[in-house]
Design an enzyme around this catalytic site. Sequence first.
Site: not given
Ligand code: CAA
Length: 288
Positions: A119, A140, A152, A190
């Site tokens: 990242s 990424h 990405e 990022n």
């Molecule tokens: N299998 C299949 N689908 C699943 C699942 C599983 N085991 N677990 C959850 N899901 C599905 C849910 O059913 C739901 O689907 P619908 O939208 O169709 O209802 C969806 O996935 C979302 O799940 P949840 O409702 O359980 O969870 P949530 O709504 O609280 O979302 C999250 C969780 C996706 C993590 C959300 O909070 C989110 O987008 N957070 C931000 C994450 C983010 O910003 N990530 C980037 C981090 S930075 C990075 O990674 C880069 C780096 O280099 C540091």
Amino acid sequence: MAIRNVGVVGCGLMGSGIAQVSAQAGFPTVVREVSKPLLEKGLGAIRKFLQGGVDKGKLAAADMEKTLANLKGTTELQDLAGCDLVIEAVSESLELKRELFGALDGICRPETIVASNTSSLSITELSTFTKRAERVIGLHFFNPVPLMKLVEVVRTLRSDPAAVQEASEWCRAIGKTVVTVGDSTGFVVNRLLVPYMLDAIRVFEQGLASRDDIDNAMKLGCGYPMGPLLLGDYVGLDTTHSIAQIMFEEFREPRFASPPLLKRMVLAGRHGRKTGRGFYDWSTNPPS
Ligand code: CAA
């Protein structure tokens, strides 16, 4: 060359997610970890996620079986020899990656695309550890990999456009949306996300608002899925700190500097979800 066989190096948080989505999309996928216990931990996380999908009615039990059948775990790098695409998702250590890229270069066919999920490290620098700089790119992914729709795709000055295109097609085949970016530290996401997260920690550090008020402000005021402090715990505060250090080193801008509180939380072992404690206490009920 169409990508068929995929290799993933590292079966931690990101590597396990990448291996899972690859296998789930029907690609025979080999994932390599350094030891059997770490491999079993990563594969266990994949099984747990898939089972969660079945329990939620999002995934058919037969598809879970098919995914697991497409997935092979190994501790031998040599088992990646037949792969068309190898994605590295090991710790953010340049020395570790130097060794790994050199070894992969000797093991894989010359046409194999070697990609990094880094990242923050330079893909151009990673490409210098191989004799195939034109087949080295960045892929990424975002955490949690199975749920986040973006990849990405990072091209360097030396990347062969054909390699970028083949890898982009594979990303689309596993259900991701691709944005193509140049090789600049932090790429696009990022570059924008990390200063935001660091600023949120500074706001907390200065006592401007409580943890929950900061997170609710961004969640409810901007419609973000989670607040910045919870996101920090989720990504890992050690990871956030290390990305910030690399970005500060590159750009020398104060907005990329790690706040003193973040440094101290990392030193104190408060790395967020992975250690059970960060801004939130994850040891009992996960925060929502
Ligand atoms: N299998 C299949 N689908 C699943 C699942 C599983 N085991 N677990 C959850 N899901 C599905 C849910 O059913 C739901 O689907 P619908 O939208 O169709 O209802 C969806 O996935 C979302 O799940 P949840 O409702 O359980 O969870 P949530 O709504 O609280 O979302 C999250 C969780 C996706 C993590 C959300 O909070 C989110 O987008 N957070 C931000 C994450 C983010 O910003 N990530 C980037 C981090 S930075 C990075 O990674 C880069 C780096 O280099 C540091």
